[in-house]
Enzyme design. Structure first.
Site, short mmCIF file in Angstrom:
data_model
loop_
_atom_site.label_atom_id
_atom_site.label_comp_id
_atom_site.label_asym_id
_atom_site.label_seq_id
_atom_site.Cartn_x
_atom_site.Cartn_y
_atom_site.Cartn_z
N ASP A 168 0.83 -1.19 0.00
CA ASP A 168 0.00 0.00 0.00
C ASP A 168 0.88 1.26 0.00
O ASP A 168 2.06 1.21 0.34
CB ASP A 168 -0.89 -0.03 1.23
N ASP A 216 -8.92 3.60 -3.18
CA ASP A 216 -10.07 3.86 -2.31
C ASP A 216 -11.25 4.43 -3.09
O ASP A 216 -11.26 5.61 -3.47
CB ASP A 216 -9.67 4.83 -1.20
N GLU A 244 2.76 7.05 -2.51
CA GLU A 244 2.44 8.18 -3.39
C GLU A 244 2.85 9.52 -2.79
O GLU A 244 3.34 10.40 -3.49
CB GLU A 244 0.92 8.23 -3.69
#
Length: 773
Positions: A415, A481, A418
């Site tokens: 995950d 998400d 970024e």
């Protein structure tokens, strides 16, 4: 970035100096260099007090031409740089005439005009596909300190631009401003986790901007007949990639930037997550697994999200012993039930993590310019960042991953990656501005290589959120998400199709949506879509995603489509190998598979799953769906109905079905097993011949669960006879003719025909003829 003020004016803060005239050419070692002046060179006085652009044309691979525009060449290249493949042998041909200089690579050429007007044309077999006009290549100053290099490439009438990563905005990028800058922005904005500086057009060529930093694109926006791209600095490099069709472009692009690895067959099964902020322990996990078994819902991967580690300690790679007192025993017990295990990780180290002091003491964490460890409190208190430019830090991080693999973990959800700061210093001196997008590549590479090292080649898979160019080498990626509604389901699909047109072979999404809890009708429609995607995961934020929490029908939908996907594995895994070997995605935008059909060029609510299956997810509670079938005969896989294509269709479906059609002249391999994705695909496989037309031929291969060819099949029809040739048929199999014709008899081999299905034994290499009724 927009430099123009309308068609005629330049914004006041910019000074634009564009290429106006070619001054000279130079050839060395397969590189054609042109020197372009920003004004006509009429007298010697014109050569004073001016800049000169140096433009290098070269070819790393046949059919690919690179262009590097340089203003000042004295800038140090401290990296990072994309890792690109290059042909071992010189293949480019350079020629000069009085009118032009030209470099040719395969069927692609670049022709630079001599004389008073600068012009660059890119030609396929002598026909222009795009080019750069006078002043399009430019050096631009903003004030005294900022500078940019720009290029503008022509767009033709009816030319559409696709790709640029997993973008959730409009599928066709014409009219958009796109900044290649990774952000953690969800799926409902112009920001995206996977920004790829590569676009492809329906004219069958692609453009890869070889710059890992922020690339700003104006796609038919600032100038409606141009794609403009620019970077801050003193140079800009891009590649024109010829197809001549869109599949050919992706083949060459992934040859240049890296092929997708082949994920293991087990990853194609259903993944179930604990969800994010829910409460879970071994008892909860077992209740989920037991519930799936009791309801006959095949489950193949169980994922532990963030809270497998103690709160405020992410990431420390240590099970929260207050919740999981016996993690090794728990994993062993789950694996005894045939499950693979995935756990959540990220590249961030919280201050309370046991890794923080180790990383600080050994220089494994990204630093501020003053030498302090860079930290902030967003996401985790005092969070630091692993410096993957430091080989020792990579090995340190990898050592904890190896411990988890030894414990029984099979995959990692990689995950984040970024929100990478730019006011930092890296171990190897990398430019932090360029590292913002590139960081994810180093992160996912470390994790993926640990899995390959421990489990073997073609046995590694991550579940990654962020990416840059080349990230397709480390599958699988998921969409991030999204909300639990039809709009987010549709935007997720747009993002996945755009990512597929950016070189990524495998993609997933959170079935049912991540944020909030979907109404049962949304969840059931998303189940259909998710289980007809490359990879399938049930995951949420604040609520569980077990189907019985919705309603009994959700359980039935899960069962039907999970089993359907398992039975499709002989077909799906061959599709996966195509992605691995050619860069053609498993989930394909209609424009990719039906290049040249203008009706498909803007379709983003349906797709091809491989080359033979058309899927049109349903985005309404009532089950109404409008979709387009290209020309030809199509069979509905679930109902057996045969319909004519070349039309739009509007229909209503219940939750147990959706538009799922098999293309004519297809051989669809259906497996004999429907409760797991990793089995002997050739044993008992049914080879379905769908609407094989008179005079047509079709072929396919059935592979084993390692990707090796087990069975090769070719079929051709002449009148009312279909000739089938098989090679390597070492297991019993069957053949079924689907569509308007049916099998009546078979000659040339010992076989049994019953209700149109031809059952055969292990015939090895054989040829036989099917007589049609």
């Amino acid at each position: 970035m927009k430099f123009q003020n309308g068609n005629w004016l330049i914004h006041e803060q910019f000074n634009v100096q564009g290429a106006v005239q070619a001054h000279d050419f130079y050839e060395k070692d397969g590189v054609l260099t042109a020197y372009a002046a920003p004004r006509p060179i009429v007298t010697r006085a014109n050569m004073l007090d001016t800049m000169l652009l140096t433009i290098q044309f070269h070819s790393p691979l046949p059919g690919v031409i690179g262009v590097k525009i340089i203003h000042h060449a004295g800038v140090r290249d401290v990296g990072p740089n994309f890792e690109l493949s290059k042909s071992a042998e010189s293949h480019a041909v350079i020629e000069e005439t009085e009118e032009y200089a030209m470099l040719t690579s395969g069927n692609l050429s670049v022709r630079i005009a001599k004389g008073p007007e600068w012009k660059v044309d890119f030609l396929r077999n002598g026909k222009r596909i795009t080019g750069s006009q006078q002043k399009s290549m430019a050096y631009i100053k903003e004030g005294k300190h900022k500078a940019y290099v720009r290029e503008e490439l022509d767009l033709g009438v009816g030319e559409w631009v696709y790709g640029l990563g997993e973008r959730f905005t409009a599928f066709v990028k014409n009219g958009q401003t796109v900044d290649i800058w990774n952000e953690d922005g969800g799926t409902s904005s112009e920001q995206t986790y996977k920004n790829i500086p590569f676009y492809i057009t329906n004219k069958g060529y692609g453009v890869f901007v070889n710059q890992p930093e922020l690339v700003s694109l104006e796609v038919a926006s600032e100038k409606v007949k141009k794609v403009q791209f620019s970077v801050e600095g003193e140079s800009l490099e891009y590649f024109i990639i010829d197809g001549p069709d869109m599949k050919g472009v992706l083949d060459r692009y992934t040859q240049l930037t890296g092929r997708p690895a082949l994920p293991p067959a087990w990853t194609f099964g259903l993944w179930l997550s604990t969800s994010f902020t829910t409460n879970y322990d071994e008892q909860t996990v077992n209740s989920f697994v037991d519930g799936m078994v009791e309801r006959d819902l095949p489950l193949h991967v169980f994922h532990f999200d963030c809270f497998w580690m103690k709160e405020f300690h992410w990431t420390d790679f240590k099970w929260d012993e207050s919740v999981f007192p016996d993690p090794e025993g728990m994993l062993a017990r789950l694996k005894e039930r045939g499950l693979k295990i995935c756990v959540w990780i990220n590249p961030y180290i919280a201050q309370r993590s046991r890794l923080f002091e180790e990383g600080k003491a050994n220089g494994y964490l990204v630093k501020k310019p003053n030498g302090d460890v860079w930290q902030w409190d967003l996401w985790q208190p005092g969070m630091a960042l692993v410096d993957f430019t430091n080989p020792a830090a990579c090995e340190w991080y990898a050592s904890y991953l190896r411990e988890l693999v030894d414990m029984g973990v099979d995959s990692f959800k990689t995950d984040f990656g970024e929100r990478i700061p730019t006011d930092v210093v890296y171990f190897d001196g990398s430019d932090p501005y360029k590292m913002h997008n590139y960081y994810t590549q180093l992160y996912n590479k470390v994790v993926f290589e640990v899995l390959e090292e421990k489990l073997g080649k073609n046995e590694a898979a991550v579940f990654a959120r962020s990416a840059t160019a080349g990230g397709q080498q480390f599958p699988v990626h998921w969409g991030g998400d999204c909300y639990a509604d039809y709009e987010s389901m549709a935007e997720s699909l747009r993002g996945g199709l755009s990512l597929g047109l950016s070189g990524f072979g495998f993609w997933s999404h959170d079935i049912g949506g991540f944020e909030n809890t979907a109404p049962s009708h949304v969840f059931k429609r998303w189940l259909q879509f998710g289980l007809l995607s490359s990879h399938s995961r049930l995951h949420g934020s604040k609520s569980y995603r077990v189907p019985w929490d919705y309603d009994q029908e959700a359980v039935d939908v899960t069962r039907k489509f999970t089993k359907l996907k398992s039975s499709l594995m002989p077909y799906l895994y061959n599709t996966a190998v195509q992605a691995h070997e050619q860069g053609i995605p498993s989930m394909r935008a209609m424009v990719l598979e039906f290049h040249g059909d203008p009706a498909v060029e803007q379709l983003d609510r349906q797709y091809m799953l491989g080359d033979s299956l058309l899927v049109a997810p349903i985005f309404t509670e009532e089950g109404e769906v409008t979709y387009y079938l290209p020309a030809g005969k199509w069979n509905h896989l679930l109902t057996g109905e045969t319909v004519d294509g070349g039309v739009w269709r509007t229909e209503t479906y219940d939750f147990m079905s959706l538009p799922l059609f098999v293309r004519q002249n297809s051989i669809l391999a259906i497996g004999a097993v429907n409760d797991r994705p990793d089995y002997d695909f050739a044993d008992g496989v049914q080879l379905q011949l769908h609407n094989l037309q008179d005079g047509a031929q079709a072929s396919t291969v059935v592979r084993d669960a390692k990707g090796n060819v087990s069975l090769t099949v070719e079929a051709s029809r002449s009148g009312n006879a279909i000739t089938v040739a098989v090679k390597g048929a070492s297991k019993p199999f069957s053949v079924a003719v689907k569509g308007e014709a049916a099998a009546k008899a078979v000659t040339g081999v010992d076989a049994k025909v019953e209700e149109g299905v031809i059952s055969l034994g292990a015939v090895g290499d054989a040829s036989f003829t099917i007589e049609l009724a």
